[in-house]
Design an enzyme around this catalytic site. Structure first.
Site, PDB file in Angstrom:
ATOM      1  N   ARG A 235       0.812  -0.950  -0.038  1.00 55.52           N
ATOM      2  CA  ARG A 235      -0.382  -0.106   0.112  1.00 55.52           C
ATOM      3  C   ARG A 235       0.679   1.432  -0.089  1.00 55.52           C
ATOM      4  NH1 ARG A 235      -2.907  -2.864  -1.111  1.00 55.52           N
ATOM      5  NH2 ARG A 235      -5.472  -3.339  -0.956  1.00 55.52           N
ATOM      6  N   ASP A 259       5.742  -0.592  -6.360  1.00 57.15           N
ATOM      7  CA  ASP A 259       4.526  -0.947  -7.226  1.00 57.15           C
ATOM      8  C   ASP A 259       3.210   0.124  -6.730  1.00 57.15           C
ATOM      9  OD1 ASP A 259       3.465  -1.951  -9.467  1.00 57.15           O
ATOM     10  OD2 ASP A 259       1.849  -3.018  -7.901  1.00 57.15           O
ATOM     11  N   GLU A 264      -0.860   8.408  -5.577  1.00 55.40           N
ATOM     12  CA  GLU A 264      -1.301   7.119  -6.688  1.00 55.40           C
ATOM     13  C   GLU A 264      -2.913   7.355  -7.281  1.00 55.40           C
ATOM     14  OE1 GLU A 264      -2.516   3.211  -6.361  1.00 55.40           O
ATOM     15  OE2 GLU A 264      -0.775   3.330  -5.648  1.00 55.40           O
ATOM     16  N   HIS A 297       1.044  -0.113  -9.945  1.00 56.82           N
ATOM     17  CA  HIS A 297       0.303  -0.798  -9.241  1.00 56.82           C
ATOM     18  C   HIS A 297      -0.245  -1.894  -9.917  1.00 56.82           C
ATOM     19  CE1 HIS A 297      -3.190  -0.699  -6.133  1.00 56.82           C
ATOM     20  NE2 HIS A 297      -2.441  -1.793  -6.139  1.00 56.82           N
TER      21      HIS A 297
END
Length: 332
Positions: A235, A259, A264, A297
């Site tokens: 997260r 990631d 985001e 992600h």
């Protein structure tokens, strides 16, 4: 029985059609738009809602679902921190998630990024794009010489442990709720500080709980082994981005692979047309660094995982509608 599925992407559509074919008694509507205040009206007349998004499930949306008599909301993802819990309870909306769509998918990307950092692949790729096929000074390190610290040993963390052990790395871990099998192996340390101080690579697999917000910050980075590499495929909120940048600038952090990113939403999974048009200066700063790897992600983004996310969520919705309960219901 009628279920509407919001935010269905092209890669999800075949798996939704497969599920629909296996359940001819259920009417399914596929909606490409996300569930929000503007699209919630599409749910009128349906019994259940299936959705996936990073946007909040607001009080306005949940109140409207309640007015439509909809009490089943099934998410195609793990996180439920963007659900207004009070509004869900007030409208008697039962929420399910997909807690394990493919732990291997997340773990494999995390380990892939560890290897890329150790082998300096980003540096070599950039050199080769400019016609430079030399080796030095980018000599690599080997995974079998590393101590990998795993923060949180749920399904994904345990999969990471298994994979890096296969490379011959030493594994240590911290979890406030230790796994009994791993505990027998003696890999747990007593505190996060001990994990930080003894890890060459730190990989995060903790949930986005309030107490975990910015758990990687100036203070905890100060506790880390000099030259540590940090992996976050969990997260974005786990890492204070400014503190990470300061750690990279000082050299305390030798590299990072993200990631996920705390800002985001509205950035990842968007085509801006060019690097210059990405509207986030901190993210672009990180992307420019040759010792930082950014992926948008995508750890979950495998065929197996996408299929499971769609079909497990549909199964959960059907279970709520037919029995009033599901083994994937979340206690908000």
């Amino acid at each position: 029985m009628k279920i509407i599925a919001y935010g269905i992407r092209d890669d999800e559509a075949p798996y939704l059609k497969d599920w629909e074919a296996q359940h001819p008694d259920v009417e399914v509507k596929s909606e490409s738009k996300l569930l929000d205040e503007d699209t919630v009206k599409e749910a009128e007349g349906f019994d259940g809602v299936v959705a996936y998004q990073q946007k909040p499930y607001t009080k306005a949306v949940l109140d409207q679902l309640g007015q439509y008599g909809i009490h089943a909301l099934s998410l195609r993802n793990v996180g439920v921190d963007n659900v207004d819990a009070d509004a869900a309870k007030a409208n008697d909306i039962h929420v399910t998630n997909v807690p394990a769509y493919s732990p291997s998918a997340i773990a494999e990307l995390a380990v892939t990024e560890m290897m890329r950092l150790l082998r300096n692949t980003k540096k070599f790729e950039d050199k080769m794009r400019h016609g430079d096929l030399t080796w030095a000074p980018d000599i690599a390190e080997e995974m079998n010489q590393q101590t990998v610290g795993v923060y949180a040993t749920g399904r994904i963390g345990r999969e990471v442990v298994k994979i890096v052990k296969g490379f011959g790395a030493k594994v240590i871990a911290y979890d406030p709720f230790p796994n009994p099998e791993l505990q027998k192996e003696g890999i747990y340390v007593d505190t996060p500080a001990e994990l930080y101080a003894n890890s060459d690579i730190l990989t995060l697999h903790a949930p986005a709980l309030k107490e975990n917000d910015h758990m990687i910050n100036d203070e905890t980075i100060g506790q880390m082994k000099p030259g540590i590499r940090i992996i976050n495929a969990a997260r974005g909120s786990l890492i204070d981005t400014d503190a990470l940048i300061r750690g990279l600038d000082s050299g305390k952090i030798a590299g990072a692979a993200l990631d996920v990113y705390e800002d985001e939403v509205g950035i990842f999974n968007t085509n801006f047309g060019s690097f210059d048009k990405i509207p986030d200066a901190r993210l672009k700063d990180l992307m420019k660094r040759d010792n930082v790897l950014i992926t948008p992600h995508i750890a979950f983004y495998t065929k197996v995982a996408v299929k499971n996310m769609v079909q497990f969520a549909m199964d959960a919705s059907l279970s709520l509608l037919t029995t009033g309960k599901s083994d994937k219901e979340v206690n908000l």
